[in-house]
Design an enzyme around this catalytic site. Structure first.
Site, PDB file in Angstrom:
ATOM      1  N   SER A  83       2.442   5.370   2.509  1.00 34.92           N
ATOM      2  CA  SER A  83       3.482   6.353   2.819  1.00 34.92           C
ATOM      3  C   SER A  83       4.816   5.657   3.099  1.00 34.92           C
ATOM      4  O   SER A  83       5.334   4.953   2.246  1.00 34.92           O
ATOM      5  CB  SER A  83       3.015   7.205   4.008  1.00 34.92           C
ATOM      6  OG  SER A  83       3.773   8.373   4.144  1.00 34.92           O
ATOM      7  N   ASP A  87      -0.486  12.001   0.349  1.00 34.19           N
ATOM      8  CA  ASP A  87      -0.276  10.899   1.287  1.00 34.19           C
ATOM      9  C   ASP A  87      -1.498  10.002   1.456  1.00 34.19           C
ATOM     10  O   ASP A  87      -2.596  10.469   1.762  1.00 34.19           O
ATOM     11  CB  ASP A  87       0.102  11.500   2.648  1.00 34.19           C
ATOM     12  CG  ASP A  87       0.748  10.501   3.579  1.00 34.19           C
ATOM     13  OD1 ASP A  87       0.230   9.380   3.701  1.00 34.19           O
ATOM     14  OD2 ASP A  87       1.775  10.843   4.193  1.00 34.19           O
TER      15      ASP A  87
END
Length: 262
Positions: free
Chosen positions: A39, A151
């Protein structure tokens, strides 16, 4: 001990902390041979791996206000479409290939279609960054080869595993430390704190694979998208890294060995 790796956690805007960490190590003469990130950690890692000075990375975040480039998604699967960051990222990653970076980079993402963890080590860089940063419920999933990606922090917010076979020395950078609290005032704070506690538990278990951990105190209290705190986050992490360098015997020995060979 030439192969030094660093793992960079996810954490939204708190990921700017990784840039402060990287800058402090750069100033101390430590260069990384491998980087792994999830991320926000994948963005900071990509900047560094591309040869962009970490302080310039901070300036990029502040100058461009990166969140201006995410726009409402028309579908129901997410609130904003992260794909609009491509125009901005292309300016800094014109080659757009992971394998062409100056330093090997591993980007962790979640294949949402199959429910599996994926490590990107080659192929389109910007698409991998977008996938790794695509928080479900906030961003619309990214499509890669007909599969939905979100994510990487869902399945691995601290991807140290790819570094284990290639590195002699591993440094961990986590930007989600939580302070103790006496009360919670709203549901958003409650859910956010619960989420960070979950990823921190995973990180704590993996920290044993790191020779050194950098974890600035209280960073977890900062909101995921609080751009106003960007510079504060950077310098808190920079100072925390300097303190760790001064107090950690392993790091002092590493730096001295580097100096002796140079």
């Amino acid at each position: 001990m030439d192969k030094i790796g660093i793992v960079l956690s996810g954490g939204g805007i708190r990921g700017i902390a990784h840039l402060g960490v990287l800058k402090a190590f750069m100033n101390a003469g430590i260069r990384f041979s491998h980087i792994s990130g999830t991320s926000a950690g994948s963005i900071a890692g990509a900047f560094y791996a591309a040869g962009i000075d970490p302080e310039e990375g901070l300036n990029i975040f502040m100058k461009t206000k990166l969140l201006r480039f995410v726009r409402p998604s028309l579908g129901a699967l997410g609130l904003v479409n992260i794909e609009h960051t491509a125009a901005l990222l292309k300016e800094y990653f014109p080659g757009d290939r992971i394998e062409d970076l100056n330093i090997p980079l591993t980007i962790a993402a979640t294949n949402f279609s199959e429910g599996s963890l994926i490590y990107f080590t080659k192929g389109p860089l910007i698409r991998a960054i977008q996938a790794s940063s695509c928080i479900p419920g906030i961003f619309k999933p990214i499509m890669i080869d007909g599969q939905m990606y979100v994510d990487g922090g869902i399945l691995n917010n601290f991807p140290v595993e790819p570094l284990l076979k290639d590195c002699d020395f591993i440094i961990g950078s986590s930007c989600n430390h939580l302070k103790s609290v006496d009360k919670i005032t709203n549901i958003t704070t409650l859910m956010g704190r619960a989420g960070i506690m979950s990823v921190n538990k995973d990180m704590e278990q993996k920290a044993k694979f790191c020779d050194v951990m950098i974890e600035p105190k209280g960073m977890g209290e900062i909101s995921t998208f609080d751009m106003k705190k960007a510079e504060t986050i950077y310098w808190l992490a920079y100072e925390e890294t300097l303190k760790t360098i001064k107090s950690n015997e392993k790091l002092r020995e590493l730096i001295q060995a580097k100096k002796a060979r140079s």
